[in-house]
Design a protein around this motif. Sequence first.
Motif, PDB file in Angstrom:
ATOM      1  N   MET A  47       0.843  -1.203   0.000  1.00  0.00           N
ATOM      2  CA  MET A  47       0.000   0.000   0.000  1.00  0.00           C
ATOM      3  C   MET A  47       0.874   1.248   0.000  1.00  0.00           C
ATOM      4  SD  MET A  47      -2.923   1.534   0.056  1.00  0.00           S
ATOM      5  CE  MET A  47      -4.345   0.804   0.802  1.00  0.00           C
ATOM      6  N   ARG A  48       1.907   1.254   0.830  1.00  0.00           N
ATOM      7  CA  ARG A  48       2.810   2.402   0.898  1.00  0.00           C
ATOM      8  C   ARG A  48       3.534   2.579  -0.431  1.00  0.00           C
ATOM      9  NH1 ARG A  48       5.872   0.858   5.020  1.00  0.00           N
ATOM     10  NH2 ARG A  48       4.414   1.728   6.516  1.00  0.00           N
ATOM     11  N   GLU A  49       4.068   1.481  -0.977  1.00  0.00           N
ATOM     12  CA  GLU A  49       4.858   1.559  -2.201  1.00  0.00           C
ATOM     13  C   GLU A  49       4.029   1.928  -3.424  1.00  0.00           C
ATOM     14  OE1 GLU A  49       6.871  -1.853  -4.785  1.00  0.00           O
ATOM     15  OE2 GLU A  49       7.805  -1.609  -2.815  1.00  0.00           O
ATOM     16  N   GLU A  50       2.858   1.318  -3.571  1.00  0.00           N
ATOM     17  CA  GLU A  50       2.070   1.489  -4.784  1.00  0.00           C
ATOM     18  C   GLU A  50       1.070   2.642  -4.741  1.00  0.00           C
ATOM     19  OE1 GLU A  50       0.291  -2.234  -5.786  1.00  0.00           O
ATOM     20  OE2 GLU A  50       2.200  -3.300  -5.637  1.00  0.00           O
ATOM     21  N   CYS A  51       0.772   3.136  -3.565  1.00  0.00           N
ATOM     22  CA  CYS A  51      -0.264   4.175  -3.494  1.00  0.00           C
ATOM     23  C   CYS A  51       0.198   5.394  -2.707  1.00  0.00           C
ATOM     24  CB  CYS A  51      -1.526   3.603  -2.864  1.00  0.00           C
ATOM     25  SG  CYS A  51      -2.893   4.765  -2.830  1.00  0.00           S
ATOM     26  N   LEU A  52       0.545   5.205  -1.454  1.00  0.00           N
ATOM     27  CA  LEU A  52       0.815   6.357  -0.593  1.00  0.00           C
ATOM     28  C   LEU A  52       2.048   7.139  -1.008  1.00  0.00           C
ATOM     29  CD1 LEU A  52      -0.027   4.747   2.858  1.00  0.00           C
ATOM     30  CD2 LEU A  52      -1.517   6.044   1.331  1.00  0.00           C
ATOM     31  N   ASN A  53       3.067   6.468  -1.533  1.00  0.00           N
ATOM     32  CA  ASN A  53       4.271   7.172  -1.970  1.00  0.00           C
ATOM     33  C   ASN A  53       4.100   7.812  -3.347  1.00  0.00           C
ATOM     34  OD1 ASN A  53       5.593   6.446   0.360  1.00  0.00           O
ATOM     35  ND2 ASN A  53       6.745   4.785  -0.569  1.00  0.00           N
ATOM     36  N   GLU A  54       3.013   7.492  -4.037  1.00  0.00           N
ATOM     37  CA  GLU A  54       2.810   7.960  -5.402  1.00  0.00           C
ATOM     38  C   GLU A  54       1.832   9.126  -5.521  1.00  0.00           C
ATOM     39  OE1 GLU A  54       4.501   6.752  -8.091  1.00  0.00           O
ATOM     40  OE2 GLU A  54       5.631   5.559  -6.648  1.00  0.00           O
ATOM     41  N   SER A  59      -7.506  15.661   0.594  1.00  0.00           N
ATOM     42  CA  SER A  59      -8.573  15.460   1.575  1.00  0.00           C
ATOM     43  C   SER A  59      -8.740  13.969   1.832  1.00  0.00           C
ATOM     44  CB  SER A  59      -9.892  16.030   1.064  1.00  0.00           C
ATOM     45  OG  SER A  59     -10.345  15.264  -0.045  1.00  0.00           O
ATOM     46  N   LEU A  60      -9.432  13.647   2.901  1.00  0.00           N
ATOM     47  CA  LEU A  60      -9.718  12.256   3.219  1.00  0.00           C
ATOM     48  C   LEU A  60     -10.613  11.636   2.152  1.00  0.00           C
ATOM     49  CD1 LEU A  60      -9.514   9.848   5.114  1.00  0.00           C
ATOM     50  CD2 LEU A  60     -11.402  10.822   6.439  1.00  0.00           C
ATOM     51  N   ARG A  61     -11.585  12.401   1.671  1.00  0.00           N
ATOM     52  CA  ARG A  61     -12.481  11.909   0.623  1.00  0.00           C
ATOM     53  C   ARG A  61     -11.695  11.529  -0.632  1.00  0.00           C
ATOM     54  NH1 ARG A  61     -17.211  15.614  -0.191  1.00  0.00           N
ATOM     55  NH2 ARG A  61     -17.992  14.401   1.534  1.00  0.00           N
ATOM     56  N   HIS A  62     -10.759  12.366  -1.019  1.00  0.00           N
ATOM     57  CA  HIS A  62      -9.930  12.081  -2.193  1.00  0.00           C
ATOM     58  C   HIS A  62      -9.094  10.833  -1.955  1.00  0.00           C
ATOM     59  CE1 HIS A  62      -6.342  12.704  -4.833  1.00  0.00           C
ATOM     60  NE2 HIS A  62      -7.323  12.846  -5.703  1.00  0.00           N
ATOM     61  N   ALA A  63      -8.512  10.700  -0.789  1.00  0.00           N
ATOM     62  CA  ALA A  63      -7.713   9.517  -0.463  1.00  0.00           C
ATOM     63  C   ALA A  63      -8.555   8.251  -0.545  1.00  0.00           C
ATOM     64  CB  ALA A  63      -7.104   9.663   0.928  1.00  0.00           C
ATOM     65  N   CYS A  64      -9.763   8.296   0.001  1.00  0.00           N
ATOM     66  CA  CYS A  64     -10.651   7.122  -0.044  1.00  0.00           C
ATOM     67  C   CYS A  64     -10.980   6.726  -1.476  1.00  0.00           C
ATOM     68  CB  CYS A  64     -11.922   7.395   0.738  1.00  0.00           C
ATOM     69  SG  CYS A  64     -11.665   7.480   2.518  1.00  0.00           S
ATOM     70  N   ARG A  65     -11.247   7.720  -2.334  1.00  0.00           N
ATOM     71  CA  ARG A  65     -11.543   7.416  -3.737  1.00  0.00           C
ATOM     72  C   ARG A  65     -10.346   6.815  -4.443  1.00  0.00           C
ATOM     73  NH1 ARG A  65     -14.561  12.756  -4.747  1.00  0.00           N
ATOM     74  NH2 ARG A  65     -12.426  13.396  -4.840  1.00  0.00           N
ATOM     75  N   MET A  66      -9.163   7.379  -4.227  1.00  0.00           N
ATOM     76  CA  MET A  66      -7.960   6.866  -4.886  1.00  0.00           C
ATOM     77  C   MET A  66      -7.632   5.459  -4.413  1.00  0.00           C
ATOM     78  SD  MET A  66      -6.746   9.053  -7.046  1.00  0.00           S
ATOM     79  CE  MET A  66      -5.096   8.448  -7.270  1.00  0.00           C
ATOM     80  N   ILE A  67      -7.743   5.209  -3.132  1.00  0.00           N
ATOM     81  CA  ILE A  67      -7.426   3.888  -2.598  1.00  0.00           C
ATOM     82  C   ILE A  67      -8.442   2.856  -3.077  1.00  0.00           C
ATOM     83  CG2 ILE A  67      -7.282   2.559  -0.449  1.00  0.00           C
ATOM     84  CD1 ILE A  67      -6.024   5.137   0.775  1.00  0.00           C
ATOM     85  N   ALA A  68      -9.708   3.246  -3.137  1.00  0.00           N
ATOM     86  CA  ALA A  68     -10.741   2.320  -3.616  1.00  0.00           C
ATOM     87  C   ALA A  68     -10.537   1.935  -5.070  1.00  0.00           C
ATOM     88  CB  ALA A  68     -12.121   2.935  -3.426  1.00  0.00           C
ATOM     89  N   SER A  69     -10.021   2.870  -5.853  1.00  0.00           N
ATOM     90  CA  SER A  69      -9.821   2.568  -7.266  1.00  0.00           C
ATOM     91  C   SER A  69      -8.556   1.759  -7.461  1.00  0.00           C
ATOM     92  CB  SER A  69      -9.762   3.845  -8.101  1.00  0.00           C
ATOM     93  OG  SER A  69      -8.584   4.571  -7.819  1.00  0.00           O
TER      94      SER A  69
END
Length: 69
Positions: A47-54, A59-69
Amino acid sequence: MVVSDIGTELTSNAVLQWQEDGKVGKHFIAPGKPMPKGLVECFIGRMREECLNEHLFPSLRHACRMIAS
């Protein structure tokens, strides 16, 4: 229930308060026995390598949408 080693990841005041407020139990695995949370460590690393570092999350809403996709 939150299962963790005795590391610093889940010892912030916010997490500890959340556990107390929600009556969420906690369990610490034995020192030197990482296998009980091997799957979790693998997930967190990916999760850190493929999403959070990229991505930057405005906002939290934006993070939730990106992680869900």
